[in-house]
Design an enzyme around this catalytic site. Structure first.
Site, PDB file in Angstrom:
ATOM      1  NE  ARG A   7       0.571  19.984   7.251  1.00 40.47           N
ATOM      2  CZ  ARG A   7       0.555  19.248   8.410  1.00 40.47           C
ATOM      3  NH1 ARG A   7       0.914  17.746   8.335  1.00 40.47           N
ATOM      4  NH2 ARG A   7      -0.160  19.601   9.490  1.00 40.47           N
ATOM      5  NE  ARG A  63      -8.451  34.523  -8.097  1.00 40.32           N
ATOM      6  CZ  ARG A  63      -9.109  33.777  -7.176  1.00 40.32           C
ATOM      7  NH1 ARG A  63      -8.887  32.458  -7.420  1.00 40.32           N
ATOM      8  NH2 ARG A  63     -10.101  34.366  -6.653  1.00 40.32           N
ATOM      9  CB  CYS A  74     -10.911  28.839  -0.345  1.00 40.76           C
ATOM     10  SG  CYS A  74      -9.626  30.118  -0.969  1.00 40.76           S
ATOM     11  CD  GLU A  77      -8.281  23.900   8.986  1.00 44.38           C
ATOM     12  OE1 GLU A  77      -8.460  22.973   9.884  1.00 44.38           O
ATOM     13  OE2 GLU A  77      -7.629  23.796   8.156  1.00 44.38           O
ATOM     14  NE  ARG A  89      -4.323  24.630  10.278  1.00 44.56           N
ATOM     15  CZ  ARG A  89      -5.101  24.997  11.553  1.00 44.56           C
ATOM     16  NH1 ARG A  89      -6.322  25.788  11.034  1.00 44.56           N
ATOM     17  NH2 ARG A  89      -4.833  24.881  12.795  1.00 44.56           N
ATOM     18  CE1 TYR A 107       2.038  24.608  10.132  1.00 44.99           C
ATOM     19  CE2 TYR A 107       4.024  24.089   9.364  1.00 44.99           C
ATOM     20  CZ  TYR A 107       2.504  23.713   9.541  1.00 44.99           C
ATOM     21  OH  TYR A 107       2.154  22.526   9.055  1.00 44.99           O
ATOM     22  NE  ARG A 115       3.009  19.207  12.933  1.00 42.85           N
ATOM     23  CZ  ARG A 115       3.156  18.326  11.837  1.00 42.85           C
ATOM     24  NH1 ARG A 115       2.151  18.006  11.200  1.00 42.85           N
ATOM     25  NH2 ARG A 115       4.027  17.434  11.948  1.00 42.85           N
TER      26      ARG A 115
END
Length: 120
Positions: A7, A63, A74, A77, A89, A107, A115
């Protein structure tokens, strides 16, 4: 080799195509480097953006890094009131000999606040 999900997230200062590409590439390169991955190790990548990002697809930036043969997707959210704006994200699926505890999630910028337990 085991399949692992990695992540990460970053934030933008503004919704502009070139800036989106730069921050997305920075994030992807950081995830790859932190986990000692090669492009051939990557099975697929899912990107999400907060609803305020409309200038381009993060997958287009990936790409440009040579991810043309990697399945990329894609999505948007959820629009949660009070959520951090201008966030990209990533969920990268990769074959790696690392255990789950050895995976490094990345992150960057203001996304560190999402996070703190995982941010470097």
């Amino acid at each position: 080799m085991p399949l692992r999900a990695i992540r990460g997230a970053t934030t933008l200062e503004r919704d502009e195509r070139e800036h989106l590409h730069q921050r997305t590439q920075e994030l992807v390169e950081a995830v790859v480097a932190a986990n000692s991955l090669e492009t051939d190790d990557i099975v697929s990548v899912i990107f999400t953006c907060t609803p305020d990002i409309v200038s381009d697809f993060p997958a287009a930036a990936a790409r440009e890094l040579g991810f043309g043969a990697v399945p990329l997707m894609c999505a948007q959210e959820m629009a949660v009131p009070g959520a951090l704006p201008l966030v990209v994200r990533v969920m990268m699926h990769a074959e790696t000999g690392r255990s789950r505890n050895e995976i490094t999630h990345v992150y960057l910028h203001d996304a560190v606040s999402l996070r703190r337990d995982l941010a470097q």
